[in-house]
Design a protein around this motif. Sequence first.
Motif, short mmCIF file in Angstrom:
data_model
loop_
_atom_site.label_atom_id
_atom_site.label_comp_id
_atom_site.label_asym_id
_atom_site.label_seq_id
_atom_site.Cartn_x
_atom_site.Cartn_y
_atom_site.Cartn_z
N UNK A 118 -17.85 -2.55 -36.44
CA UNK A 118 -16.86 -2.73 -37.49
C UNK A 118 -17.05 -4.04 -38.24
N UNK B 201 -10.54 -2.89 -34.57
CA UNK B 201 -10.07 -1.63 -35.14
C UNK B 201 -10.71 -1.41 -36.51
N UNK B 202 -10.98 -0.16 -36.84
CA UNK B 202 -11.47 0.17 -38.19
C UNK B 202 -10.45 1.12 -38.80
N UNK B 203 -10.34 1.13 -40.11
CA UNK B 203 -9.22 1.88 -40.69
C UNK B 203 -9.65 2.96 -41.67
N UNK B 204 -10.89 2.99 -42.09
CA UNK B 204 -11.29 3.90 -43.16
C UNK B 204 -11.13 5.36 -42.79
N UNK B 205 -10.95 6.18 -43.82
CA UNK B 205 -10.82 7.61 -43.55
C UNK B 205 -11.24 8.39 -44.77
N UNK C 299 -6.01 9.59 -41.40
CA UNK C 299 -5.51 8.71 -42.45
C UNK C 299 -6.53 7.60 -42.74
N UNK D 66 -13.22 5.09 -39.79
CA UNK D 66 -14.55 4.77 -40.30
C UNK D 66 -14.68 3.31 -40.72
N UNK D 67 -15.91 2.83 -40.62
CA UNK D 67 -16.24 1.55 -41.23
C UNK D 67 -17.71 1.64 -41.67
N UNK E 165 -20.33 3.58 -39.70
CA UNK E 165 -19.87 3.70 -38.32
C UNK E 165 -18.59 4.53 -38.26
N UNK F 277 -5.66 -1.32 -29.16
CA UNK F 277 -5.33 -2.32 -30.19
C UNK F 277 -3.81 -2.51 -30.22
N UNK G 62 -11.98 1.71 -46.80
CA UNK G 62 -13.13 2.32 -47.47
C UNK G 62 -13.20 1.97 -48.95
#
Lengths: 84, 355
Positions: free
Chosen positions: A7, A80-84, B122, B147-148, B151, B169, B181
């Motif tokens: 991340x 934590x990663x947040x993309x979607x 989301x 996603x990142x 990844x 977390x 994103x």
Amino acid sequence: MTILLFGITKDIVGSPTLSVPTASVTGRKIPKTVKELKQFLGETYPELNKLSSLAIAVNNSYAEDEQLINAYDEIALIPPVSGG
Amino acid sequence: MANRYIRQTNLQDFGEEGQKRLAHARVLVVGLGGLGIPVVQYLNAMGVGTLGLVDHDTVDIHNLQRQVLYSEADSGQSKLGVALKKLRNQNSETNLIPHDTFLTNKNALEIIKEYDVVVDATDNFPTRYLINDACIILNKPFVYGALHAFEGHVSVFNYRQGPTYRCLYPAMPAGNEVPNCDENGVLGVVPGIIGSLQALEVVKIITGIGEVLSGQLLIFNGLQQDHIKISFNSKSENRKIKALQPSYESLDCELAPSISNEEFLKIRASQDSLSIIDVRTVREFENSHLEEAHNIPLNTLALPADLFLENKPIYVICQSGKRSEKAVIELTKVYPKHTFYNILGGMNQMRTQTS
């Protein structure tokens, strides 16, 4: 000690992995616990200190701050990663 | 139609029994974006009986590189409406339930309680924490994907009293801590892979085949084409949630009132005098700026008194809308009696609007 970065930590360090010296060639105290490792990395990469949640895995298991680490462990920083 | 699912009912471990379980299942998919699209397409194709869809967004041309259900012609339409139509064509037997809203702490419990499994597809932390807490209160498992860049992360939380999102977390990141994103970018195919993995976990939860990815976080790395699994334990304090939080928005989002570029231009055209602050650097400002704007760079934010025109609102602009958002939060604290608006999209959008 090898550290895998995921991340945003990968972006902060600028590389997918990081190697932490296990013998004190630099004069810096070598981290012996997860907590010390966080502090050690935070000194070099202050941006890491800003993350409110940062999971650390030792040998593919989630590790608490007080867990001991040694030269042969594989460590992963998993924010934590947040993309979607 | 009898043979529709024969390719999967032929599978020894799945069989007619697995198909029957899918047909009786009720699955809620929150978010019809990069992750949600493969989830709903596969679950709908495979014969999940009831599929609830939550989204309140419209299709944007930037979505098309990864949200492969939508076409160019759908641009500007509601995602929910377009998805419903296409999913009905794909499988007329599915009971599709649209929820034309974003998930909020006002509606989450009401919506989620009707379903067996929830899919977190989301793209923001507040909704992820909201889903986590609502699912714990209602005792529902939820399939997480995020996603990142190249990844992707997948896990199943709150499955049979298993670990939750907060066990990994505990605290929600602040507004600008981790990029999304929109800011960071995502390679089109990666959400397709991660969303498909989420759909697989849903099917496993419903039918009982295989081993559910509970207590494990799978991290997929698209560049090296490898993945690791991190195991983690349940922490009892995270299971004690009895009520949703009064707010899930990070403070930044709540405190920065904003106005769209378009709306702002309308107001600008209709008024003789307008207070505008441009918080970019002196050099950026010199390069190009709105005629009536005052340049007060973010790091020297102090306002001259003559800016407060008869208590009219003050509009704040920067290049993209990020710095001005920060400025509005700061200014609102210092000048609580005045109204500040962040101009969304900043000068970048201004250029496309006016050109």
